[in-house]
Design a protein around this motif. Structure first.
Motif, PDB file in Angstrom:
ATOM      1  N   THR A   4      18.822  14.915   2.266  1.00 42.87           N
ATOM      2  CA  THR A   4      18.774  15.295   0.857  1.00 42.87           C
ATOM      3  C   THR A   4      18.706  14.038   0.013  1.00 42.87           C
ATOM      4  O   THR A   4      19.472  13.089   0.239  1.00 42.87           O
ATOM      5  N   ARG A   5      17.789  13.996  -0.921  1.00 37.54           N
ATOM      6  CA  ARG A   5      17.675  12.828  -1.805  1.00 37.54           C
ATOM      7  C   ARG A   5      18.930  12.697  -2.670  1.00 37.54           C
ATOM      8  O   ARG A   5      19.722  13.630  -2.807  1.00 37.54           O
ATOM      9  N   SER A   6      19.077  11.562  -3.291  1.00 34.14           N
ATOM     10  CA  SER A   6      20.254  11.322  -4.124  1.00 34.14           C
ATOM     11  C   SER A   6      20.312  12.260  -5.319  1.00 34.14           C
ATOM     12  O   SER A   6      21.380  12.482  -5.892  1.00 34.14           O
ATOM     13  N   ASP A   7      19.163  12.849  -5.705  1.00 33.29           N
ATOM     14  CA  ASP A   7      19.147  13.792  -6.820  1.00 33.29           C
ATOM     15  C   ASP A   7      19.231  15.241  -6.350  1.00 33.29           C
ATOM     16  O   ASP A   7      19.082  16.171  -7.145  1.00 33.29           O
ATOM     17  N   GLY A   8      19.454  15.467  -5.042  1.00 35.97           N
ATOM     18  CA  GLY A   8      19.612  16.811  -4.521  1.00 35.97           C
ATOM     19  C   GLY A   8      18.351  17.457  -4.019  1.00 35.97           C
ATOM     20  O   GLY A   8      18.407  18.532  -3.405  1.00 35.97           O
ATOM     21  N   ARG A   9      17.202  16.850  -4.255  1.00 40.16           N
ATOM     22  CA  ARG A   9      15.946  17.421  -3.762  1.00 40.16           C
ATOM     23  C   ARG A   9      15.768  17.099  -2.276  1.00 40.16           C
ATOM     24  O   ARG A   9      16.342  16.141  -1.765  1.00 40.16           O
ATOM     25  N   SER A  53       0.808  -1.228   0.000  1.00 35.77           N
ATOM     26  CA  SER A  53       0.000   0.000   0.000  1.00 35.77           C
ATOM     27  C   SER A  53       0.838   1.274   0.000  1.00 35.77           C
ATOM     28  O   SER A  53       0.287   2.379   0.044  1.00 35.77           O
ATOM     29  N   LEU A  54       2.156   1.136  -0.085  1.00 35.72           N
ATOM     30  CA  LEU A  54       3.034   2.303  -0.143  1.00 35.72           C
ATOM     31  C   LEU A  54       3.041   2.844  -1.562  1.00 35.72           C
ATOM     32  O   LEU A  54       3.225   2.085  -2.520  1.00 35.72           O
ATOM     33  N   GLU A  55       2.849   4.153  -1.731  1.00 40.63           N
ATOM     34  CA  GLU A  55       2.693   4.725  -3.064  1.00 40.63           C
ATOM     35  C   GLU A  55       3.649   5.885  -3.290  1.00 40.63           C
ATOM     36  O   GLU A  55       3.678   6.846  -2.518  1.00 40.63           O
ATOM     37  N   PHE A  56       4.452   5.787  -4.365  1.00 40.58           N
ATOM     38  CA  PHE A  56       5.353   6.868  -4.764  1.00 40.58           C
ATOM     39  C   PHE A  56       5.163   7.266  -6.220  1.00 40.58           C
ATOM     40  O   PHE A  56       5.937   8.070  -6.746  1.00 40.58           O
ATOM     41  N   PHE A  57       4.192   6.691  -6.903  1.00 43.40           N
ATOM     42  CA  PHE A  57       3.900   7.004  -8.309  1.00 43.40           C
ATOM     43  C   PHE A  57       5.147   6.885  -9.188  1.00 43.40           C
ATOM     44  O   PHE A  57       5.417   7.722 -10.052  1.00 43.40           O
ATOM     45  N   GLY A  58       5.921   5.841  -8.917  1.00 42.04           N
ATOM     46  CA  GLY A  58       7.088   5.546  -9.729  1.00 42.04           C
ATOM     47  C   GLY A  58       8.358   6.278  -9.344  1.00 42.04           C
ATOM     48  O   GLY A  58       9.392   6.100 -10.002  1.00 42.04           O
ATOM     49  N   ASP A  59       8.340   7.071  -8.287  1.00 47.01           N
ATOM     50  CA  ASP A  59       9.514   7.850  -7.884  1.00 47.01           C
ATOM     51  C   ASP A  59      10.392   6.995  -6.962  1.00 47.01           C
ATOM     52  O   ASP A  59      10.254   6.998  -5.737  1.00 47.01           O
ATOM     53  N   ALA A  60      11.339   6.282  -7.564  1.00 44.89           N
ATOM     54  CA  ALA A  60      12.206   5.383  -6.798  1.00 44.89           C
ATOM     55  C   ALA A  60      13.131   6.149  -5.860  1.00 44.89           C
ATOM     56  O   ALA A  60      13.508   5.644  -4.793  1.00 44.89           O
ATOM     57  N   VAL A  61      13.514   7.360  -6.242  1.00 46.97           N
ATOM     58  CA  VAL A  61      14.391   8.160  -5.382  1.00 46.97           C
ATOM     59  C   VAL A  61      13.655   8.552  -4.102  1.00 46.97           C
ATOM     60  O   VAL A  61      14.213   8.516  -3.003  1.00 46.97           O
ATOM     61  N   GLN A  62      12.371   8.905  -4.239  1.00 48.83           N
ATOM     62  CA  GLN A  62      11.588   9.242  -3.050  1.00 48.83           C
ATOM     63  C   GLN A  62      11.399   8.014  -2.158  1.00 48.83           C
ATOM     64  O   GLN A  62      11.451   8.113  -0.934  1.00 48.83           O
TER      65      GLN A  62
END
Length: 604
Positions: free
Chosen positions: A414-419, A259-268
C-alpha cells in the motif's frame, strides 16, 4: 457463507468441509445484488443455468477438475453460448452460438460462469469510462477510474463477487485495471490462450487475460484455459508447467533513473523503489538500462498503423451508424483512415528495428520489473481530458504485446497515501511460469489483503518440485546457475528452476582457466565433498541444442545428489584441469565467487 473468501484455496477447503457449489452460486448472485454497482456486469447468466451447471459437476474432484465449483466472469467481448456479446456496443450485439475456446476449457475444468462484464467499448482504452453502460466504480475508491478496457472484470474480482475473471489485453487492459483495484492481472504469451470466440481489438497482438485475487489462482485459470486451437490462426502451443519456485537469483532489468517516468507522482516512485528493494532482498540482481526504445515501441500501438486493426472491426459500424460508437472511440479509430499501405510497411520496418534494439537491451536479463502504472487518474481527470491520462496509463504496458513479452501485474503493498502499489514482471514469450513464480513471492512479501475484500492472502505451502512428462532435469553447478552469466542459455531454451540442491559427498570443484565467462569443473573424487548446485527442468526438445553449446572440457554426465537420486549434470574431463584451482573447500561456485569478490573487489 457471506464471509467465505472466494480465492480458490478457501473455496476448495469449504467444499471439502461440505459446502455445496449451489450455495456458492447463490452467494455470488447475492453479492452482486448487494454491490450497488450496476456498471460491473452487462449480462448476468440466468441463475437457473448457473445452478444447473453447478449440479452437473458431480463429486468434488480438484484433480480432474482443478477449477471445480469456482465462479468466474468474462469480459463482454468474449463469447458464451446462447448469451449476447456486445463488446460494449448495443448496436454491435449478437447471440453467440458457442462458447469461446477458453470459456469451454474453463467450464470443462469445473468453473461456473456467472456473468459478462463491462468494458471500454471495443476494448479500446485503459480507463474504464468509455462505455455506453453505467461506469463501474473502482473497488477501492470510486473517485479513481476503474481502469480499462477490462473494467468490469477487474472490479468483479476485487470486490469478491467471483473468484477470477477473463479480460483481454492489447495495450495493457489486463494489467492496468489490476493495479488500480489491488488484484493480480496475468497477461499471457500472445497465442497461449485462443482468440476463437473473441471480438478482436488488434488481432495480431490481442490476448485474453486473467484477473484473480492471488497469483496462484490466476495461473491455475491460465493453465486450465491454455491450449493450442487449430481454429485460431494465431494460436500457439505454449508450455504451461505447474507453478513452481522462482529462481533464487534472477537478473531483473529496470528503467534507469533518466528514463523512469512517474509524471511527478513521488509517492508512486517511492512504492516502486520499495518493490525493487524487496526483489534485492530476495536475491534478485537489479540492472538499470535506458528504457527509451521500449517507450518508442509503446507509442506505435496507438500512434501508428496498428490502430487500423481496430478499424477492421469497428469501421463497418462507424460507416453505417457512427452515433452507435462512443465518441472517444470514433476519434481514436477514425485516425486509421489517414494511413496508407506504404505507411504500414514503414511502420513494420521501424517496429523490427526497435525490436532488435529492445532485445539487445534485454541481453543477459531474465525478466523486467516495471511500475504497472506511472500514476493515478480520477474520473474527473478523464472528463476533462479523455485521451491524455489514458496515454500515460499505458506508459509501461503499450509496448509489451508488440514485443511478444508475457507479464503479470501483482500488488506489492500500500502506498503511503493508502492507494494500492503494483509492479509488473515481464519476460520473453513462453516464460509465463517464470513471471508468475516471482510474482507469487512478491505478493506474499507484501502481506496485503485481497482486492477490496479485506480477506487475507491464504497460506499456501511452497509448491513441491515437479517435472513435466517432456522435461529432463539438469544440475547446474557454475555459470548456468540463476543470476550468473550463462543462465540465460537455460531460460531461452525453456528451462525453469526446480530447486536448490547438493551433490552427494565425493565430488571436487575446480575453477577452470580462461574466461570470461568464468567456469567451474565438477569431477567425481572419493576424497571430495558435497557441492551446491541448482536443478533446472529443460524441455526434451531443447536438450540437444543445450548440449551442443557446452564447450570442452565440460560435458553432461550423471551426478548423484545428496538424497541418493541421480540427474544429468555438468561434469569436467580430467584433461581440462591443467592450470585449474581446486575450490572444493567453498562447497560451491556461488560461495567461491562471493569469497573471491570480498577479497579482491571483483570476480577473478
Amino acid at each position: 457463507m457471506q464471509d467465505l473468501p472466494f480465492d480458490i484455496a478457501s473455496l476448495h477447503a469449504a467444499y471439502e468441509s461440505g459446502t455445496k457449489p449451489g450455495d456458492v452460486v447463490a452467494e455470488c448472485y447475492r453479492r452482486i445484488a448487494a454491490s450497488g454497482d450496476p456498471g460491473i456486469f452487462i449480462t448476468l447468466i440466468d441463475a437457473e443455468k448457473a445452478h444447473a451447471e453447478a449440479a452437473r459437476l458431480g463429486p468434488f474432484d480438484r484433480v480432474a477438475k482443478p477449477l471445480w465449483g469456482v465462479p468466474f466472469a468474462i469480459k463482454d467481448n468474449i463469447d458464451a453460448v446462447d448469451e449476447q456479446t456486445t463488446a460494449g456496443c448495443p448496436a454491435f450485439a449478437y447471440e453467440a452460438a458457442a462458447d469461446a475456446f477458453t470459456v469451454a476449457k474453463l467450464r470443462a475444468a469445473g468453473a461456473i460462469l456467472i456473468g459478462k462484464t463491462n468494458l471500454d467499448q471495443f476494448a479500446t482504452g485503459l480507463v474504464g469510462v468509455r462505455s455506453p453502460y453505467p461506469i463501474p466504480k473502482n473497488a477501492l475508491d470510486p473517485e479513481i477510474v476503474p481502469g480499462g478496457s477490462s473494467s468490469g472484470s477487474a472490479v468483479a474480482v476485487a470486490r469478491g463477487l467471483v473468484s477470477f475473471a477473463l479480460g483481454t489485453d492489447t495495450a495493457g487492459s489486463g494489467r492496468v485495471p489490476a493495479a488500480l483495484n489491488n488484484i493480480v492481472g496475468l497477461k499471457p504469451t500472445v497465442g497461449a490462450l485462443s482468440a476463437s470466440g473473441l471480438v478482436p481489438a488488434c488481432r495480431t497482438v490481442d490476448t485474453i487475460s486473467v484477473f484473480a485475487l492471488t497469483v496462484e489462482d490466476a495461473y491455475r485459470a491460465f493453465q486450465s484455459a491454455a491450449g493450442h486451437d487449430p481454429a485460431d490462426a494465431f494460436s500457439k502451443a505454449v508450455t504451461t508447467p505447474d507453478l513452481g519456485t522462482a529462481p533464487p537469483h534472477p537478473t531483473i532489468g529496470v528503467p534507469d533513473t533518466a528514463s523512469l517516468e512517474f509524471f511527478g507522482d513521488a509517492v508512486q516512485a517511492a512504492s516502486y523503489a520499495a518493490a525493487l528493494d524487496t526483489l534485492r532482498s530476495e536475491g534478485g540482481e537489479i540492472v538499470e538500462f535506458d528504457f527509451t526504445p521500449f517507450y518508442r515501441v509503446a507509442e506505435m500501438l496507438y500512434g501508428g498503423v496498428w490502430v487500423a486493426e481496430r478499424h477492421a472491426v469497428v469501421g463497418p459500424l462507424m460507416d453505417t451508424a457512427p452515433e452507435a460508437v462512443h465518441p472517444v472511440i470514433r476519434r481514436i479509430v477514425g485516425a486509421a483512415t489517414k494511413f496508407s499501405a506504404t505507411d504500414t510497411f514503414n511502420s513494420l520496418y521501424r517496429m523490427e528495428a526497435l525490436r532488435r534494439t529492445c532485445e539487445a537491451a534485454m541481453a543477459g536479463i531474465d525478466l523486467l520489473c516495471v511500475p504497472t502504472i506511472p500514476t493515478f487518474f480520477t474520473v474527473a481527470d478523464l472528463e476533462a481530458d479523455p485521451i491524455g491520462p489514458n496515454t500515460k496509463l499505458g506508459t509501461y504496458t503499450n509496448f509489451v504485446n508488440l514485443l511478444g513479452l508475457c507479464g503479470i501485474a501483482v500488488p506489492t503493498g500500500t502506498r503511503s497515501d493508502g492507494r494500492p502499489a503494483s509492479v509488473t514482471l515481464l519476460a520473453r514469450a513462453g516464460q509465463d511460469s517464470l513471471t508468475a513464480a516471482l510474482a507469487s513471492r512478491l505478493h506474499r512479501k507484501a502481506r496485503v489483503t485481497l482486492g477490496a475484500t479485506g480477506w487475507a492472502l491464504p497460506e499456501i505451502p511452497e509448491p513441491a518440485p515437479t517435472l513435466g512428462p517432456d522435461e529432463i532435469v539438469v544440475a547446474a553447478v557454475g555459470a548456468h546457475m540463476s543470476g550468473l552469466p550463462l543462465n540465460g542459455e537455460l531460460i531461452r531454451l525453456g528451462g525453469r528452476f526446480i530447486a536448490t540442491a547438493s551433490s552427494a559427498p565425493g565430488y571436487r570443484l575446480y575453477r577452470l582457466t580462461g574466461g570470461p565467462p568464468f567456469r567451474p569443473g565438477l569431477m567425481r573424487d572419493a576424497t571430495g565433498g558435497a557441492i551446491d548446485l541448482e536443478l533446472w527442468a529443460l524441455p526434451l526438445a531443447s536438450f540437444g541444442a543445450f548440449m551442443a553449446g557446452i564447450p570442452a572440457p565440460l560435458g553432461i554426465g550423471t551426478v548423484t545428489l545428496a538424497d541418493g537420486g541421480t540427474v544429468n549434470g555438468f561434469i569436467c574431463e580430467s584433461a581440462g584441469l591443467e592450470g585449474a584451482t581446486d575450490i572444493t573447500e567453498f562447497g560451491g561456485w556461488r560461495a567461491y565467487l562471493a569469497a573471491a569478490t570480498d577479497r579482491q573487489g571483483a570476480v577473478p
